[in-house]
Design an enzyme around this catalytic site. Structure first.
Site, PDB file in Angstrom:
ATOM      1  N   ASP A   1       5.921  19.913 -42.349  1.00 13.24           N
ATOM      2  CA  ASP A   1       4.871  19.917 -41.462  1.00 13.24           C
ATOM      3  C   ASP A   1       3.889  18.814 -42.206  1.00 13.24           C
ATOM      4  O   ASP A   1       3.317  19.343 -43.353  1.00 13.24           O
ATOM      5  CB  ASP A   1       4.302  21.199 -40.795  1.00 13.24           C
ATOM      6  CG  ASP A   1       5.112  21.876 -39.961  1.00 13.24           C
ATOM      7  OD1 ASP A   1       6.233  21.632 -40.134  1.00 13.24           O
ATOM      8  OD2 ASP A   1       4.425  22.748 -39.433  1.00 13.24           O
TER       9      ASP A   1
ATOM     10  N   LYS B   1       2.140  18.140 -33.628  1.00 12.86           N
ATOM     11  CA  LYS B   1       1.854  19.742 -33.660  1.00 12.86           C
ATOM     12  C   LYS B   1       0.177  19.672 -33.682  1.00 12.86           C
ATOM     13  O   LYS B   1      -0.318  18.632 -34.252  1.00 12.86           O
ATOM     14  CB  LYS B   1       2.142  20.339 -35.029  1.00 12.86           C
ATOM     15  CG  LYS B   1       1.497  21.409 -35.541  1.00 12.86           C
ATOM     16  CD  LYS B   1       2.145  21.826 -36.871  1.00 12.86           C
ATOM     17  CE  LYS B   1       1.465  22.989 -37.383  1.00 12.86           C
ATOM     18  NZ  LYS B   1       2.138  23.617 -38.788  1.00 12.86           N
TER      19      LYS B   1
ATOM     20  N   LYS C   1       4.437  21.406 -30.795  1.00  7.83           N
ATOM     21  CA  LYS C   1       4.138  22.748 -31.655  1.00  7.83           C
ATOM     22  C   LYS C   1       2.597  23.049 -31.412  1.00  7.83           C
ATOM     23  O   LYS C   1       1.913  21.975 -31.678  1.00  7.83           O
ATOM     24  CB  LYS C   1       4.635  22.643 -33.095  1.00  7.83           C
ATOM     25  CG  LYS C   1       4.234  23.848 -33.837  1.00  7.83           C
ATOM     26  CD  LYS C   1       4.700  23.950 -35.380  1.00  7.83           C
ATOM     27  CE  LYS C   1       4.174  25.068 -36.085  1.00  7.83           C
ATOM     28  NZ  LYS C   1       4.840  25.088 -37.414  1.00  7.83           N
TER      29      LYS C   1
END
Length: 294
Positions: A139, A202, A238
């Site tokens: 990430d 995300k 996400k």
């Protein structure tokens, strides 16, 4: 107009904040109740990136954290486990050593999380070390400073370099939507990230700025849908930062499913929720009794 500006200009995703809010409300009114089913709660649980990102994390505390995931498989074998364990990159080796569940991935925040403020060489090295240590997913954080300077080339070049350093690991790009604020900025950042190789978009780091929002989710999913229609490549979504209750999780699931369709939410391959508190709340609702397992 350069290729970065052109990619943004070509997007037809709506950027009117009031219109986005209205769309979200319409989706929830139409579809939220139909998702209040036990199988949906189990699917959401199976989409959790169980996260510990504290300054006080240690080798022992992370090992204990992982052992709870191992124990869940032993004690609740009839339920799906979480999707991944998300940690700082220096803890990937301990997770790899302790984790016994083959269907749970190892995710690491890297690339100088949560600010992304460092030399690109440092970011790339940190990602490479995390992958070498056994991370399945990385990430990273979108370059907000360069974006606000309108240096889109630098933003995209850095994402592309970090994607290369991920090798076979999945790369999630954290937009930090609480800092981007507007629908237009979130749309633009989504487009730049998608065309630079993001495997997931995300919402947030959960640190300095406000976390996930349903409005940001709608815009990001519309961008993912548009990108899929143009390229045929599925990119995941996400939600992270502040999603802690079953009701909130159901709302995010509902928006993602309404915009992107069943194939995005029927496994955890393309839908995740990053959370540390959600797991216990969701598990309590699945089991029908208050549970503090994690």
């Amino acid at each position: 107009m350069d290729k970065y500006q052109q990619a943004i200009a070509d997007s037809r995703v709506i950027t009117d904040d009031a219109a986005v809010a209205a769309k979200v409300q319409e989706i929830l009114e139409k579809h939220l109740d139909e998702n209040r089913k036990p199988e949906v709660l189990k699917q959401i649980f199976n989409s959790i990136d169980l996260t510990t990102l504290k300054s006080t994390d240690s080798q022992q505390s992370v090992a204990n954290f992982v052992e709870r995931v191992n124990a869940f498989e032993q004690e609740h074998g009839d339920l799906p486990n979480v999707a991944a364990i998300c940690v700082y990159p220096n803890f990937v080796p301990i997770v790899r050593t302790v984790l016994e569940c083959s269907d749970v991935d190892i995710a690491a925040v890297a690339g100088c999380f949560p600010s992304a403020q460092s030399f690109i060489e440092v970011k790339v090295a940190e990602i490479g070390l995390a992958v070498e240590a056994g991370a399945d997913e990385i990430d990273i954080v979108f370059g907000l400073g360069d974006y606000f300077d309108k240096d889109y080339e630098e933003v995209c070049d850095q994402i592309s370099e970090m994607k290369h350093s991920c090798r076979n690991a999945i790369m999630k790009v954290i937009l930090e939507t609480g800092a981007l604020k507007t629908a237009e900025n979130i749309r633009n950042a989504s487009v730049l990230s998608l065309y630079s190789g993001a495997d997931f978009l995300k919402t947030s780091t959960g640190k300095e700025y406000p976390g996930a929002s349903l409005e940001a989710t709608y815009i990001m999913c519309e961008c993912i849908k548009e990108y899929f229609e143009k390229t045929g490549r599925m990119v995941g979504f996400k939600a992270a930062g502040g999603v802690s209750t079953t009701e909130e999780a159901l709302q995010y699931y509902t928006v993602v499913k309404a915009v992107l369709g069943e194939k995005w939410v029927d496994t955890n391959e393309y839908f995740r929720i990053g959370a540390s508190r959600l797991a216990n709340n969701l598990l309590s609702d699945i089991l029908g009794t208050e549970t503090k397992f994690f």
